[in-house]
Design an enzyme around this catalytic site. Structure first.
Site, PDB file in Angstrom:
ATOM      1  CB  THR A  61     -34.648 -42.187  30.336  1.00  0.00           C
ATOM      2  OG1 THR A  61     -33.874 -43.374  30.326  1.00  0.00           O
ATOM      3  CG2 THR A  61     -35.433 -42.100  29.045  1.00  0.00           C
ATOM      4  CB  SER A 113     -25.155 -43.980  31.038  1.00  0.00           C
ATOM      5  OG  SER A 113     -25.196 -44.962  30.027  1.00  0.00           O
ATOM      6  CB  THR A 146     -36.175 -46.102  35.064  1.00  0.00           C
ATOM      7  OG1 THR A 146     -35.671 -46.521  33.803  1.00  0.00           O
ATOM      8  CG2 THR A 146     -37.002 -44.857  34.903  1.00  0.00           C
TER       9      THR A 146
END
Lengths: 384, 347
Positions: A61, A113, A146
């Protein structure tokens, strides 16, 4: 996944169309929202005396943009990514802390992703081991998404042979987000990586001004900036405005003292995780065994329990063990240790201590490259 | 009666191996000061105002938890048998000096201290700064009286003895152990009035656990303590008076002036008030040292240039009551602000 991507593309298209019609006053966010009224602090006259820190991008991110600066949930997708050069340009302050060497380890642009694999981890570990041997380099900052950052940091904690600080960093809001946490996190991570105090403490994770260890750190909130917490044992220290402070150091083996450090693991044995809950069936475990797993992590209830009865997990675990599969018991309580009890010893179950299941999985994978001996695997779970 | 006799014989036979091995057991010193762990109430459901039963003596503790004596040869030093509100400088010094004397003996492995939980964190931090030994010192208490249903005291005591003889506990400073959780003395604080999980170290967490399989540590504290501490209380009989001033909207400065008039050599501020500004200058004018702490319960007070320029010491993340303990000891060494700030940075 597909649906999300479609929605995102559609919304970008809408924004573009509205912008073209002049109906949209908001310009698409392209750069980090950093206040400009205060000038960056003066650079040191002699930067040759500064430590040298490698800023390695594994994306995340923190390397993503949204279509508007209010978009802090549905970013990325078709938007251009934030390249490592962009971080340094947007945040010149970090050049006042350390000489920065950029190293881009992101997945190719065309790969969606959520497809990061062990291959990526092994490549980065190998790269970190190579760079750590360079006497000119003092520390590392690695960015990562994360969601699985804690697992990747834990893998590096076990496989990179160095006392030099390795600091994982990410953000909850995209680089372009209003009140984005990325810039401060990145700035703090560079400070920690450049600090002498961070040496020899294993792989660290620094977001929201907290310094955590790779072993205990866990993502505990989907969107809040205070997401990373240390399970059971808390943080090691803080990246406070005045200085980087360490109040604790970890006790368990890591990095230079790891028996897996400095080695390359291009492939790891297959290990999967089985969740436990009321009426959790044994057939999912049977299916894992059919797929050829060498180990299974049970994310057990309470202090490490699985369902019993003929259709339960307990019987399936016995069938798996009969085929040589190693079974490790962890707890879904996100805190507290799974202990080595007489009943567990009789059941040939390896206690996972207080490792989260996804971290127990990585440790078991590494352990299985060496041994299938139960006592030896127990020793490894005791020491790391 | 014959049944009881048979039972006694059986118990003696069972106890025999323990008795034989007793000579080889590590020696643990039990220092008792009192507290809820040494209190009894008039009925067992009573968890408050439990001062209506007879006090628990050190012998009662050993008798009720024979399992502890199977792990270690436990010798008792009784310091007091009072609530933690009554622990004063005399008792603190007596306790610290007693621990230093016993821990210096080669045959002593570690020590356990009983204490009321109200000011336990202050005594533990005082010992963290003044005990000159790497041997484990484990401070315990209880949230429920010794007479209560589901009392927590006995297991806390048993776990403390286990921890005091654990090699991994050596060199980790003074430890606080309740509710199976091992904390370092510096940051631990009481967080709840009645619940058993009362002790926490906000932001930074515990350093280990006394679990049923073993005593396990995950962290080593990094600030200076015990064997590395510069404070020496061996020839000290008193400590400078230091008091704490709370801060809130429109707080009056009258209390500040009164404490200075009472002879305080240092004042720790738990927050500020506009009213304090002039009173602080008056206090500093008479040589009183000012420490800025905070009432929030976590986070550091930074030693900024502005704080330093006012001759004020920043407490880092010591809470006001711990900052008071450190300042009292620091004032035995110096009154120089820069040196005091160094001490607050290092301990």
């Amino acid at each position: 996944m597909t649906r999300l991507a479609t929605t995102r593309t559609a919304s970008i298209r809408t924004v573009a169309a509205l912008a073209a019609l002049g109906l949209l006053a908001i310009a698409p966010a392209t750069a980090q929202e950093i206040p400009t009224y205060a000038p960056p602090p003066p650079m040191p006259a002699d930067t040759s005396k500064l430590p040298t820190v490698v800023l390695m991008s594994m994306g995340g991110t923190i390397a993503s943009r949204g279509d508007t600066r209010l978009n802090i949930t549905n970013y990325g997708g078709g938007m251009p990514r934030v390249d490592p050069e962009d971080w340094v340009n947007d945040l010149p302050e970090i050049r006042g802390i350390a000489n920065i060497i950029l190293d881009d380890q992101r997945a190719p642009r065309d790969r969606p992703s959520g497809t990061e694999t062990h291959e990526d981890c092994a490549r980065v570990a190998k790269r970190l081991n190579e760079l750590a041997a360079d006497p000119k380099i003092d520390g590392f900052v690695v960015t990562h998404g994360t969601n699985t950052m804690a697992e990747v940091a834990w893998y590096m904690n076990l496989t990179v042979k160095t006392e030099k600080p390795i600091v994982f960093v990410g953000s909850q809001r995209p680089w372009t987000g209003l009140s984005g946490d990325g810039p401060r996190n990145l700035y703090d991570a560079v400070r920690v990586a450049a600090s002498k105090e961070a040496r020899g403490k294993g792989v660290l994770q620094c977001t929201n001004q907290f310094i955590n260890t790779a072993r205990e750190v866990d993502k505990t909130s989907a969107y809040r900036v205070d997401t990373f917490k240390g399970v059971d044992a808390g943080a090691l220290g803080f990246a406070d405005p005045d200085k980087v402070v360490f109040l604790r150091e970890p006790v368990r083996r890591h990095t230079v003292n790891s028996e897996f450090a400095g080695l390359d693991f291009p492939e790891l044995p297959k290990v999967e995780i089985a969740f436990s809950y009321r009426e959790a069936p044994g057939y999912l475990i049977d299916a894992m065994v059919e797929q050829g797993v060498k180990g299974i992590i049970i994310e057990g209830v309470g202090a490490g329990g699985a369902t019993s009865g003929t259709a339960g997990q307990g019987e399936a675990i016995k069938r798996a063990q009969a085929k040589g599969v190693i079974v490790v018991m962890t707890a879904r309580t996100q805190g507290g240790r799974v202990q080595d009890t007489p009943r567990r010893r009789e059941a040939k179950m390896v206690p996972g201590d207080n490792l989260l299941p996804e971290k127990a999985r990585i440790l078991l994978q590494l352990a299985l490259t060496r041994t299938t001996d139960l006592a030896e695997i127990k020793r490894i779970f005791d020491e790391y | 009666m014959p049944h009881t006799q048979r039972l006694l014989t059986l118990l003696l036979v069972l106890a025999a191996p323990v008795a034989v091995a007793a000579a080889d057991l590590p020696k643990v010193m039990l220092f008792t000061t009192g507290g809820t762990i040494q209190s009894r109430a008039s009925y067992r459901a009573k968890l408050h105002e439990y001062n209506d039963g007879p006090r628990v003596t050190p012998a009662d503790i050993l008798k009720d938890v024979p399992e502890a004596s199977a792990l270690a040869k436990i010798e008792v030093v009784e310091v007091s048998n009072i609530g933690s509100g009554g622990i004063n400088t005399t008792l603190l010094l007596k306790l610290a000096k007693g621990l230093n004397a016993e821990l210096a003996k080669p045959d002593v492995t570690g020590a356990v201290v009983t204490h009321g939980t109200g000011t336990l964190e202050e005594t533990a931090y005082f010992l963290h700064l003044t005990v000159k030994s790497k041997k484990p010192v484990v401070v315990i208490g209880a949230m429920r009286p010794w007479s209560a249903i589901s009392r927590d005291g006995p297991l806390n005591f048993y776990n403390a003895v286990r921890t005091a003889i654990t090699p991994e506990a050596v060199g980790k400073g003074v430890l606080v152990l309740l509710n199976d959780t091992i904390h370092s003395a510096r940051l631990v604080t009481k967080n709840n009035t009645y619940h058993v999980e009362t002790f926490v170290a906000r932001e930074i967490g515990p350093i280990g656990f006394a679990d049923s399989d073993r005593v396990v540590f995950y962290r080593t504290p990094l600030t200076r303590h015990t064997a590395d501490s510069e404070f020496d209380i061996s020839s000290i009989d008193s400590l400078p008076q230091v008091d704490v001033v709370y801060g809130y909207q429109e707080a009056s400065s009258a209390g500040v002036d009164a404490l200075v008039a009472d002879g305080a050599k240092g004042l720790v501020f738990a927050d500020s008030s506009p009213e304090y500004r002039q009173a602080i200058l008056r206090a500093q004018g008479t040589g009183v040292v000012i420490v800025q702490s905070d009432r929030k319960g976590s986070g550091r007070v930074l030693a900024t240039d502005s704080v330093a320029s006012r001759g004020v010491i920043a407490s880092d993340n010591l809470n006001p009551q711990k900052a008071r303990i450190l300042l009292r000891l620091a004032l035995t060494k110096t009154t120089q602000p820069r040196e005091l700030q160094r001490i607050f940075n290092e301990y």
